[in-house]
Design an enzyme around this catalytic site. Structure first.
Site, short mmCIF file in Angstrom:
data_model
loop_
_atom_site.label_atom_id
_atom_site.label_comp_id
_atom_site.label_asym_id
_atom_site.label_seq_id
_atom_site.Cartn_x
_atom_site.Cartn_y
_atom_site.Cartn_z
N GLU A 69 1.19 -1.36 0.71
CA GLU A 69 0.01 -0.09 0.14
C GLU A 69 1.32 1.18 0.57
O GLU A 69 1.66 1.51 1.12
CB GLU A 69 -1.11 0.22 1.58
CG GLU A 69 -1.84 1.52 1.06
CD GLU A 69 -3.11 1.80 2.50
OE1 GLU A 69 -3.19 1.04 2.71
OE2 GLU A 69 -4.07 2.42 1.89
N ASP A 94 4.50 5.23 3.19
CA ASP A 94 3.82 6.61 3.46
C ASP A 94 5.42 7.05 4.53
O ASP A 94 6.34 6.81 5.71
CB ASP A 94 2.71 6.89 4.54
CG ASP A 94 1.59 8.36 3.54
OD1 ASP A 94 2.85 9.45 4.13
OD2 ASP A 94 1.37 7.80 3.68
N ASP A 121 10.09 7.35 0.83
CA ASP A 121 9.43 7.28 -0.51
C ASP A 121 9.25 5.93 -0.81
O ASP A 121 10.16 5.25 -1.40
CB ASP A 121 11.04 8.65 -1.34
CG ASP A 121 10.06 8.49 -2.64
OD1 ASP A 121 8.66 8.08 -2.97
OD2 ASP A 121 11.38 9.22 -3.86
N ASP A 144 -2.47 12.06 -3.82
CA ASP A 144 -2.73 13.72 -3.73
C ASP A 144 -2.55 13.83 -5.36
O ASP A 144 -2.22 13.70 -5.48
CB ASP A 144 -1.65 14.21 -3.69
CG ASP A 144 -1.70 14.32 -1.78
OD1 ASP A 144 -1.70 14.89 -0.82
OD2 ASP A 144 -0.97 13.21 -1.56
N LYS A 148 -3.42 21.33 -9.47
CA LYS A 148 -3.95 22.31 -10.53
C LYS A 148 -2.87 22.50 -11.72
O LYS A 148 -2.04 21.60 -11.64
CB LYS A 148 -2.52 23.96 -9.61
CG LYS A 148 -2.90 24.61 -8.26
CD LYS A 148 -2.36 25.60 -7.67
CE LYS A 148 -2.71 25.85 -6.46
NZ LYS A 148 -2.37 26.66 -5.82
N ASP A 180 -10.99 11.22 -5.99
CA ASP A 180 -12.15 11.25 -5.60
C ASP A 180 -12.06 12.24 -6.35
O ASP A 180 -12.53 13.20 -6.44
CB ASP A 180 -12.36 11.93 -4.11
CG ASP A 180 -11.65 13.00 -3.87
OD1 ASP A 180 -10.09 13.05 -4.10
OD2 ASP A 180 -11.94 13.62 -3.01
N THR A 215 -11.75 5.72 3.05
CA THR A 215 -10.90 6.15 3.37
C THR A 215 -11.24 7.40 4.44
O THR A 215 -11.81 8.27 4.11
CB THR A 215 -9.56 6.21 2.53
OG1 THR A 215 -9.46 7.04 2.00
CG2 THR A 215 -9.79 4.85 1.62
N LYS A 216 -9.77 8.38 5.09
CA LYS A 216 -10.05 9.63 5.35
C LYS A 216 -10.53 10.32 4.53
O LYS A 216 -11.29 11.25 4.46
CB LYS A 216 -9.00 10.17 6.39
CG LYS A 216 -8.85 11.25 7.25
CD LYS A 216 -7.98 11.27 8.50
CE LYS A 216 -7.41 12.56 8.20
NZ LYS A 216 -6.43 13.60 7.80
N PHE A 217 -9.69 9.95 3.48
CA PHE A 217 -9.57 11.26 2.38
C PHE A 217 -10.97 10.84 1.27
O PHE A 217 -11.49 12.00 1.04
CB PHE A 217 -8.07 11.26 1.24
CG PHE A 217 -7.00 12.04 1.63
CD1 PHE A 217 -6.48 11.76 3.34
CD2 PHE A 217 -6.72 12.97 1.43
CE1 PHE A 217 -5.04 12.60 3.65
CE2 PHE A 217 -6.14 14.13 1.96
CZ PHE A 217 -4.96 13.89 3.32
#
Ligand code: SAM
Length: 236
Positions: A69, A94, A121, A144, A148, A180, A215-217
């Site tokens: 993961e 992470d 990383d 993430d 932009k 999302d 998940t949280k996000f």
């Protein structure tokens, strides 16, 4: 030419390093409980980066399917999945310190022993530490979006990185992505469709597999009115 192919691999690597640095700088406060979890549990469940292949069966003490993961955040979904799939082992990576502490804390609370945690990383781990054919699955949930336009090139799911990931999967192994951010979902689909060795498990986006909790996000995205897109591709 697809958007992600407009950038050389070298440019992507520089952008990637910039994005990692921005995470490390933005990282939040470590609570006392998270720090204690790191101090006490790291020797048992933490895995330090090494620039050579690691034998995952030895790390987990058993010979079974290993799931990588990337970007577990606070680790809530990681622990839940590890509990739902006790026959599998999970290598959770992470760069976010408080998240590492939180995941170890949750592992202790939930008695989930089938997880090993790395703070590094993930790109370097994939490049240097994982042997080809060593994984049965790969999870990347709500990476993430770098929404932009000028930051799009920092996204994790791009052709050069997926090309490095896929050899690590054994035949029959799967890669499961979720986002999302609709425009990133389109990019993910385009990237994965570009690999002949992958077969989409669905016509395009997949139903959320039963093992993946919210998940949280994802919850945050839903509060903002975002949709959710899962992609599950299997290696032929
Ligand atoms: C938007 S958060 C999603 C967290 C979690 N999957 C969720 O859905 O709640 C993305 C996570 O990926 C991590 N991350 C980003 N790039 C990474 C990399 N190259 N290696 C390891 N972790 C990374 C970040 O630190 C962050 O915790």
């Amino acid at each position: 030419m697809t958007e992600q192919n407009q950038y050389s691999e070298q440019t992507s690597a520089a952008e990637h390093k910039r994005s990692i640095r921005s995470f490390v700088l933005r990282q939040g406060h470590m609570t006392a409980a998270q720090q204690r979890a790191i101090d006490t549990l790291w020797p048992q469940f933490g895995l330090d980066y090494q620039p050579q292949h690691v034998d995952l069966n030895t790390c987990f003490g058993r010979d079974n399917d290993k799931v990588l993961e990337i970007g577990f955040g606070m680790g809530v979904a990681t622990v839940e999945i590890a509990k739902r799939l006790p026959e599998k082992d999970f290598l959770a990576i992470d760069v976010h310190g408080p998240g590492v502490g939180n995941l170890l804390k949750l592992m202790e609370e939930e008695q989930a022993a089938n997880i090993r945690v790395m703070r590094h990383d993930a790109v370097e781990v994939v490049e240097n530490m994982l042997a080809d054919g060593s994984l049965g699955g790969i999870h990347i949930f709500f990476p993430d979006p770098w929404h932009k336009k000028r930051h799009n090139k920092r996204r994790l799911v791009q052709t050069p990185f997926v090309a490095k990931l896929l050899p690590k999967l054994k035949a029959g192994g799967y890669i499961h992505l979720a986002t999302d951010w609709e425009e990133y979902a389109v990019q993910m689909l385009e990237v994965l469709n570009g690999f002949e060795e992958l077969r989409n498990s669905a016509a395009d986006y997949a139903p959320t597999p039963a093992y993946r909790p919210e998940t949280k996000f994802e919850a945050r995205g839903k509060r903002l009115g975002h949709g959710v897109w899962d992609l599950v591709f299997v290696k032929k």
